[in-house]
Design a protein around this motif. Structure first.
Motif, PDB file in Angstrom:
ATOM      1  N   PHE A  61       0.825  -1.205   0.000  1.00 42.16           N
ATOM      2  CA  PHE A  61       0.000   0.000   0.000  1.00 42.16           C
ATOM      3  C   PHE A  61       0.862   1.258   0.000  1.00 42.16           C
ATOM      4  N   ALA A  62       1.896   1.274   0.829  1.00 44.07           N
ATOM      5  CA  ALA A  62       2.763   2.447   0.915  1.00 44.07           C
ATOM      6  C   ALA A  62       3.412   2.752  -0.429  1.00 44.07           C
ATOM      7  N   MET A  63       3.885   1.723  -1.123  1.00 40.17           N
ATOM      8  CA  MET A  63       4.563   1.934  -2.401  1.00 40.17           C
ATOM      9  C   MET A  63       3.587   2.347  -3.494  1.00 40.17           C
ATOM     10  N   VAL A  64       2.405   1.721  -3.524  1.00 37.17           N
ATOM     11  CA  VAL A  64       1.399   2.105  -4.520  1.00 37.17           C
ATOM     12  C   VAL A  64       1.023   3.573  -4.346  1.00 37.17           C
ATOM     13  N   GLU A  65       0.708   3.957  -3.132  1.00 38.69           N
ATOM     14  CA  GLU A  65       0.247   5.315  -2.865  1.00 38.69           C
ATOM     15  C   GLU A  65       1.344   6.347  -3.098  1.00 38.69           C
ATOM     16  N   ALA A  66       2.540   6.061  -2.627  1.00 40.37           N
ATOM     17  CA  ALA A  66       3.637   7.016  -2.807  1.00 40.37           C
ATOM     18  C   ALA A  66       3.964   7.194  -4.281  1.00 40.37           C
ATOM     19  N   GLY A  67       4.045   6.113  -5.020  1.00 40.97           N
ATOM     20  CA  GLY A  67       4.399   6.200  -6.427  1.00 40.97           C
ATOM     21  C   GLY A  67       3.364   6.893  -7.279  1.00 40.97           C
ATOM     22  N   LEU A  68       2.077   6.786  -6.917  1.00 38.45           N
ATOM     23  CA  LEU A  68       1.009   7.396  -7.701  1.00 38.45           C
ATOM     24  C   LEU A  68       0.769   8.860  -7.348  1.00 38.45           C
ATOM     25  N   ASN A  69       1.558   9.379  -6.432  1.00 37.47           N
ATOM     26  CA  ASN A  69       1.403  10.773  -6.030  1.00 37.47           C
ATOM     27  C   ASN A  69       2.690  11.558  -6.244  1.00 37.47           C
ATOM     28  N   SER A  70       2.601  12.836  -5.983  1.00 44.74           N
ATOM     29  CA  SER A  70       3.739  13.726  -6.172  1.00 44.74           C
ATOM     30  C   SER A  70       4.901  13.350  -5.267  1.00 44.74           C
ATOM     31  N   GLY A 235       1.538  10.376 -11.136  1.00 40.21           N
ATOM     32  CA  GLY A 235       2.443  10.018 -10.058  1.00 40.21           C
ATOM     33  C   GLY A 235       3.894  10.148 -10.479  1.00 40.21           C
ATOM     34  N   HIS A 236       4.771  10.175  -9.495  1.00 33.77           N
ATOM     35  CA  HIS A 236       6.172  10.439  -9.794  1.00 33.77           C
ATOM     36  C   HIS A 236       6.989   9.177 -10.010  1.00 33.77           C
ATOM     37  N   ASN A 237       6.434   7.996  -9.664  1.00 28.22           N
ATOM     38  CA  ASN A 237       7.253   6.788  -9.749  1.00 28.22           C
ATOM     39  C   ASN A 237       6.356   5.563  -9.956  1.00 28.22           C
ATOM     40  N   LEU A 238       6.050   5.275 -11.213  1.00 32.29           N
ATOM     41  CA  LEU A 238       5.192   4.134 -11.507  1.00 32.29           C
ATOM     42  C   LEU A 238       5.904   2.801 -11.281  1.00 32.29           C
ATOM     43  N   ALA A 239       7.237   2.808 -11.330  1.00 33.35           N
ATOM     44  CA  ALA A 239       7.969   1.577 -11.002  1.00 33.35           C
ATOM     45  C   ALA A 239       7.710   1.185  -9.548  1.00 33.35           C
ATOM     46  N   MET A 240       7.744   2.173  -8.654  1.00 35.64           N
ATOM     47  CA  MET A 240       7.454   1.927  -7.244  1.00 35.64           C
ATOM     48  C   MET A 240       6.029   1.418  -7.068  1.00 35.64           C
ATOM     49  N   SER A 241       5.083   2.046  -7.745  1.00 30.49           N
ATOM     50  CA  SER A 241       3.686   1.643  -7.613  1.00 30.49           C
ATOM     51  C   SER A 241       3.442   0.237  -8.146  1.00 30.49           C
ATOM     52  N   THR A 242       4.061  -0.085  -9.265  1.00 32.80           N
ATOM     53  CA  THR A 242       3.887  -1.418  -9.842  1.00 32.80           C
ATOM     54  C   THR A 242       4.447  -2.485  -8.918  1.00 32.80           C
TER      55      THR A 242
END
Length: 442
Positions: A61-70, A235-242
């Protein structure tokens, strides 16, 4: 295989004798066979591993949310996810567990309290042959999941103190009460409502709490034009979110199979394997059909829609993964994937800003999971409809009141300047990417 089972039995017996794994109730006073000892050890170890997998979902959850945001809100999002678990675990231990499993200490099936902390035995409503501590670990992981869903829906604009208050209230009171309605033996359970692993009890509750928060907060700056048309804020990091989505997928194999609460014995083993397969099939179908729906609507294949399709398929199958066939699991996941795109479009039409799609994933597909349990799972459709209304309404109404109170108190949303600067600096005076100016405008 026989030698492996024998070895496992010897290890289990050894651990029991050494006191490392406590024995089943009355073990010291009764003569029990080795099979009972093995079953007790295996079931408790199975649930412990499942609990760890569900706790690992916090990282997803943390990685999905962080990556999809600024990028300027990364610290804030990661911090909120850490506090979801930390605050939630303490409060669920103190009061939430007793509210969710009150035993006989309730009236009318709506509310009760079984005492503070963890009892000497696992709650009767849980059943099985479990140590109370491992049952608590599994249940608190679910409570943390329900709470953290809101984090993505409010990203970039909620004050940290307001989020801590919300997290405390939902894990200590709101989630345990509605959880009791079904899993603690309350009125929904008596009605015949079925929710195997929490499409509604966990996901719809969190999804509709997130919807209430997003409505009261209002959209992020720049999300909608004066004429109401939406602007994408990527988001700033789709690799993180994926990577976060893959972690959540892995964690879900603790979430759903673990909800069987036992694996010893042929019947338990068979159903656990069916649950696991249905979980994967629904997730895969969700990804494929969300991709196809987004491709049709937006004329391009969209990674974020496919990612949320995976999660939507998982949410949709969670209520019924033990009750449907493999083909039905694919259908449930496919519908969930389409609902992801429809839900995102609906939020845009209503000018509601949900940065990660928490409501389409967890709220909308939580309801779909409940209804699908009646359509495909053979459970009473009227009871499924009632439960699929009652739990989301409870989460939405209670959290709407809470967020309106926080707004009236002036502690809900950060100022415009703080939002523009980013919550990492304005709320924490920390940067996730110190010295990397490439993210300064993200």
């Amino acid at each position: 295989m026989k030698s492996s089972v024998t070895s496992l039995g010897l290890v289990s017996c050894g651990l029991l004798v050494a006191g490392i794994i406590p024995g089943p109730p009355l073990l010291a006073a009764e003569s029990v066979d080795a099979g009972s000892i093995n079953a007790y050890a295996i079931d408790n170890m199975f649930l412990f591993i499942a609990a760890v997998l569900v706790l690992f979902m916090q990282a997803g959850f943390a990685m999905v949310e962080a990556g999809l945001n600024s990028a300027k809100n990364t610290v804030n999002i990661l911090f909120k996810n850490m506090m979801d678990l930390s605050v939630g675990a303490l409060l669920f231990f103190i009061i939430g567990y007793g509210l969710m499993y009150p035993g006989d200490a309730f009236t009318g099936g709506w509310f009760g309290f079984g005492g503070f902390g963890i009892g000497s035995e696992a709650p009767e409503a849980v059943g099985g042959n479990l140590h109370p501590a491992v049952d608590f670990l599994f249940q608190v992981a679910f409570a943390a999941t329900a709470a953290t869903i809101v984090s993505g829906a409010v990203a970039g604009r909620m004050k940290f103190e307001a989020y801590l208050i919300y997290s405390a209230v939902i894990t200590a009171i709101i989630y345990p009460i509605s959880g009791f309605w079904k899993w603690g033996g309350g009125w929904l359970n008596e009605l015949g409502f079925y929710d195997f692993a929490g499409s509604l009890v966990v996901h719809a509750l969190g999804g509709f709490a997130g919807l209430a928060a997003a409505i009261v907060l209002g959209p992020r700056i720049g999300r909608f034009n004066p004429d109401g048309s939406p602007n994408a804020l990527p988001g700033h990091n789709l690799a993180m979110s994926t990577l976060g989505v893959f972690i959540l997928l892995i964690g879900w194999f603790g979430f759903n199979p673990g909800s069987q609460l036992a694996i010893a014995g042929a019947d338990n083993t068979n159903i656990v394997m069916i649950i696991a397969t249905n979980t994967l099939l629904a997730a895969a179908a969700g990804a494929v059909f969300a991709m196809l729906a987004a491709w049709t609507v937006f004329k391009k294949p969209d990674l974020t829609m496919a990612m949320n399709g995976v999660l939507g398929g998982l949410v949709g199958i969670t209520a019924n993964c033990d009750s449907v066939t493999y083909n039905e699991a694919i259908i449930i996941g496919a519908v969930a994937g389409i609902l992801i795109v429809a839900g995102v479009k609906l939020l845009d039409m209503l000018k509601i800003d949900d940065p990660v799609g928490a409501w389409p994933v967890h709220g909308l597909n939580g309801i779909w999971g409940g209804i699908a349990t009646g359509i495909f799972g053979g459970h009473p459709i009227v009871a499924q409809i009632i439960g699929s209304i009652a739990i989301p309404l409870w989460g939405f109404a209670t959290m709407l009141v809470l967020f309106l109170i926080l707004k009236a108190a002036g502690i809900l949303r950060v100022s415009r300047d703080e939002e523009m600067k980013g919550l990492d600096i304005s709320e924490h005076e920390e940067e996730a990417y110190h010295g990397f100016q490439i993210f300064s405008n993200q």
